[in-house]
Write a protein that holds these residues in place. Structure first.
Motif, PDB file in Angstrom:
ATOM      1  N   GLN A  58      40.190  50.462  48.386  1.00  0.00           N
ATOM      2  CA  GLN A  58      40.744  51.412  47.419  1.00  0.00           C
ATOM      3  C   GLN A  58      40.778  50.709  46.080  1.00  0.00           C
ATOM      4  O   GLN A  58      41.360  49.630  45.947  1.00  0.00           O
ATOM      5  CB  GLN A  58      42.142  51.838  47.843  1.00  0.00           C
ATOM      6  CG  GLN A  58      42.163  52.575  49.152  1.00  0.00           C
ATOM      7  CD  GLN A  58      43.577  52.897  49.596  1.00  0.00           C
ATOM      8  OE1 GLN A  58      44.502  52.921  48.813  1.00  0.00           O
ATOM      9  NE2 GLN A  58      43.723  53.131  50.882  1.00  0.00           N
ATOM     10  N   LYS A  59      40.118  51.311  45.098  1.00  0.00           N
ATOM     11  CA  LYS A  59      40.037  50.703  43.777  1.00  0.00           C
ATOM     12  C   LYS A  59      40.229  51.777  42.721  1.00  0.00           C
ATOM     13  O   LYS A  59      39.972  52.955  42.978  1.00  0.00           O
ATOM     14  CB  LYS A  59      38.654  50.064  43.575  1.00  0.00           C
ATOM     15  CG  LYS A  59      38.323  48.973  44.557  1.00  0.00           C
ATOM     16  CD  LYS A  59      36.895  48.495  44.470  1.00  0.00           C
ATOM     17  CE  LYS A  59      36.419  48.292  43.066  1.00  0.00           C
ATOM     18  NZ  LYS A  59      35.143  47.613  42.949  1.00  0.00           N
ATOM     19  N   GLU A  63      35.895  56.470  36.285  1.00  0.00           N
ATOM     20  CA  GLU A  63      34.621  57.154  36.042  1.00  0.00           C
ATOM     21  C   GLU A  63      34.386  58.293  37.027  1.00  0.00           C
ATOM     22  O   GLU A  63      33.915  59.362  36.650  1.00  0.00           O
ATOM     23  CB  GLU A  63      33.459  56.165  36.147  1.00  0.00           C
ATOM     24  CG  GLU A  63      33.370  55.193  35.014  1.00  0.00           C
ATOM     25  CD  GLU A  63      32.163  54.277  35.153  1.00  0.00           C
ATOM     26  OE1 GLU A  63      31.162  54.677  35.791  1.00  0.00           O
ATOM     27  OE2 GLU A  63      32.225  53.152  34.628  1.00  0.00           O
ATOM     28  N   GLN A  64      34.708  58.075  38.283  1.00  0.00           N
ATOM     29  CA  GLN A  64      34.428  59.068  39.319  1.00  0.00           C
ATOM     30  C   GLN A  64      35.578  60.053  39.519  1.00  0.00           C
ATOM     31  O   GLN A  64      35.345  61.215  39.833  1.00  0.00           O
ATOM     32  CB  GLN A  64      34.128  58.376  40.664  1.00  0.00           C
ATOM     33  CG  GLN A  64      32.906  57.501  40.651  1.00  0.00           C
ATOM     34  CD  GLN A  64      33.203  56.057  40.258  1.00  0.00           C
ATOM     35  OE1 GLN A  64      34.282  55.726  39.783  1.00  0.00           O
ATOM     36  NE2 GLN A  64      32.219  55.194  40.452  1.00  0.00           N
ATOM     37  N   CYS A  65      36.822  59.605  39.371  1.00  0.00           N
ATOM     38  CA  CYS A  65      37.984  60.422  39.728  1.00  0.00           C
ATOM     39  C   CYS A  65      38.904  60.767  38.562  1.00  0.00           C
ATOM     40  O   CYS A  65      39.897  61.475  38.746  1.00  0.00           O
ATOM     41  CB  CYS A  65      38.803  59.706  40.810  1.00  0.00           C
ATOM     42  SG  CYS A  65      37.841  59.273  42.273  1.00  0.00           S
ATOM     43  N   GLY A  66      38.595  60.253  37.384  1.00  0.00           N
ATOM     44  CA  GLY A  66      39.429  60.556  36.235  1.00  0.00           C
ATOM     45  C   GLY A  66      40.682  59.713  36.185  1.00  0.00           C
ATOM     46  O   GLY A  66      40.820  58.719  36.886  1.00  0.00           O
ATOM     47  N   ALA A  73      43.951  55.059  35.843  1.00  0.00           N
ATOM     48  CA  ALA A  73      42.825  55.566  36.637  1.00  0.00           C
ATOM     49  C   ALA A  73      43.283  56.017  38.015  1.00  0.00           C
ATOM     50  O   ALA A  73      44.117  55.356  38.656  1.00  0.00           O
ATOM     51  CB  ALA A  73      41.769  54.480  36.777  1.00  0.00           C
ATOM     52  N   ASN A  74      42.743  57.145  38.472  1.00  0.00           N
ATOM     53  CA  ASN A  74      43.003  57.602  39.839  1.00  0.00           C
ATOM     54  C   ASN A  74      42.278  56.695  40.819  1.00  0.00           C
ATOM     55  O   ASN A  74      41.264  56.075  40.496  1.00  0.00           O
ATOM     56  CB  ASN A  74      42.539  59.050  40.018  1.00  0.00           C
ATOM     57  CG  ASN A  74      43.393  60.025  39.248  1.00  0.00           C
ATOM     58  OD1 ASN A  74      44.596  59.814  39.079  1.00  0.00           O
ATOM     59  ND2 ASN A  74      42.783  61.093  38.769  1.00  0.00           N
ATOM     60  N   VAL A  75      42.809  56.642  42.028  1.00  0.00           N
ATOM     61  CA  VAL A  75      42.256  55.757  43.052  1.00  0.00           C
ATOM     62  C   VAL A  75      41.071  56.426  43.731  1.00  0.00           C
ATOM     63  O   VAL A  75      41.068  57.622  44.002  1.00  0.00           O
ATOM     64  CB  VAL A  75      43.348  55.404  44.096  1.00  0.00           C
ATOM     65  CG1 VAL A  75      42.774  54.575  45.231  1.00  0.00           C
ATOM     66  CG2 VAL A  75      44.486  54.671  43.426  1.00  0.00           C
ATOM     67  N   PHE A  92      30.800  53.907  45.782  1.00  0.00           N
ATOM     68  CA  PHE A  92      31.833  54.945  45.755  1.00  0.00           C
ATOM     69  C   PHE A  92      31.590  55.953  46.872  1.00  0.00           C
ATOM     70  O   PHE A  92      30.476  56.405  47.102  1.00  0.00           O
ATOM     71  CB  PHE A  92      31.804  55.650  44.397  1.00  0.00           C
ATOM     72  CG  PHE A  92      32.756  56.803  44.302  1.00  0.00           C
ATOM     73  CD1 PHE A  92      34.113  56.582  44.170  1.00  0.00           C
ATOM     74  CD2 PHE A  92      32.291  58.099  44.373  1.00  0.00           C
ATOM     75  CE1 PHE A  92      34.995  57.641  44.103  1.00  0.00           C
ATOM     76  CE2 PHE A  92      33.158  59.171  44.298  1.00  0.00           C
ATOM     77  CZ  PHE A  92      34.520  58.945  44.163  1.00  0.00           C
ATOM     78  N   LEU A  93      32.684  56.305  47.589  1.00  0.00           N
ATOM     79  CA  LEU A  93      32.589  57.308  48.647  1.00  0.00           C
ATOM     80  C   LEU A  93      33.253  58.620  48.219  1.00  0.00           C
ATOM     81  O   LEU A  93      32.623  59.672  48.293  1.00  0.00           O
ATOM     82  CB  LEU A  93      33.248  56.797  49.934  1.00  0.00           C
ATOM     83  CG  LEU A  93      32.607  55.557  50.562  1.00  0.00           C
ATOM     84  CD1 LEU A  93      33.424  55.076  51.764  1.00  0.00           C
ATOM     85  CD2 LEU A  93      31.177  55.861  50.984  1.00  0.00           C
ATOM     86  N   ARG A  94      34.541  58.530  47.817  1.00  0.00           N
ATOM     87  CA  ARG A  94      35.260  59.756  47.433  1.00  0.00           C
ATOM     88  C   ARG A  94      36.534  59.378  46.698  1.00  0.00           C
ATOM     89  O   ARG A  94      36.975  58.229  46.724  1.00  0.00           O
ATOM     90  CB  ARG A  94      35.586  60.601  48.650  1.00  0.00           C
ATOM     91  CG  ARG A  94      36.511  59.941  49.643  1.00  0.00           C
ATOM     92  CD  ARG A  94      36.781  60.839  50.856  1.00  0.00           C
ATOM     93  NE  ARG A  94      37.453  60.112  51.908  1.00  0.00           N
ATOM     94  CZ  ARG A  94      38.760  59.916  51.973  1.00  0.00           C
ATOM     95  NH1 ARG A  94      39.544  60.388  51.040  1.00  0.00           N
ATOM     96  NH2 ARG A  94      39.295  59.242  52.976  1.00  0.00           N
ATOM     97  N   CYS A  95      37.137  60.378  46.064  1.00  0.00           N
ATOM     98  CA  CYS A  95      38.420  60.170  45.404  1.00  0.00           C
ATOM     99  C   CYS A  95      39.544  60.235  46.443  1.00  0.00           C
ATOM    100  O   CYS A  95      39.397  60.894  47.469  1.00  0.00           O
ATOM    101  CB  CYS A  95      38.659  61.250  44.349  1.00  0.00           C
ATOM    102  SG  CYS A  95      37.505  61.151  42.961  1.00  0.00           S
TER     103      CYS A  95
END
Length: 99
Positions: A58-59, A63-66, A73-75, A92-95
């Motif tokens: 979990q990072k 860029e991907q999740c806003g 940043a969202n995880v 990246f897999l998903r938010c």
């Protein structure tokens, strides 16, 4: 690159075997091998190949999740591991989280 490393390792091992002094005229003395493995300290380290064994991480993924209202940043959920060249890579897999 991989074939070059293998060829280099084999050539160095063969050179070391040929260059090692043998027992003189006394054949009753036991022959001792100076090379137990193909590992040559300092030389075979570049020939090591990593295997892709991904682990979930979990990072922050702005860029991907806003980001939230405060700018944090969202995880996101990432699959991280090491490439064959032993470079750390994360995909990246998903938010969200694993929970």
């Amino acid at each position: 690159m991989f074939r070059f490393c293998i060829t280099l390792c084999i050539a160095l091992a063969a050179t070391a075997v040929l260059a090692s002094p043998g027992v003189a005229a006394d054949e009753s003395a036991p022959q001792i091998s100076r090379i137990d493995t193909l590992e040559l300290p300092g030389l075979t380290a570049g020939c090591h190949i990593c295997e892709w064994r991904p682990k979930l991480n979990q990072k922050p993924a702005a860029e991907q999740c806003g980001a939230d209202d405060s700018g944090v940043a969202n995880v996101g959920l990432f699959e991280c591991g090491f490439s064959q060249e032993c470079q750390r890579q994360c995909h990246f897999l998903r938010c969200g989280t694993t929970n």
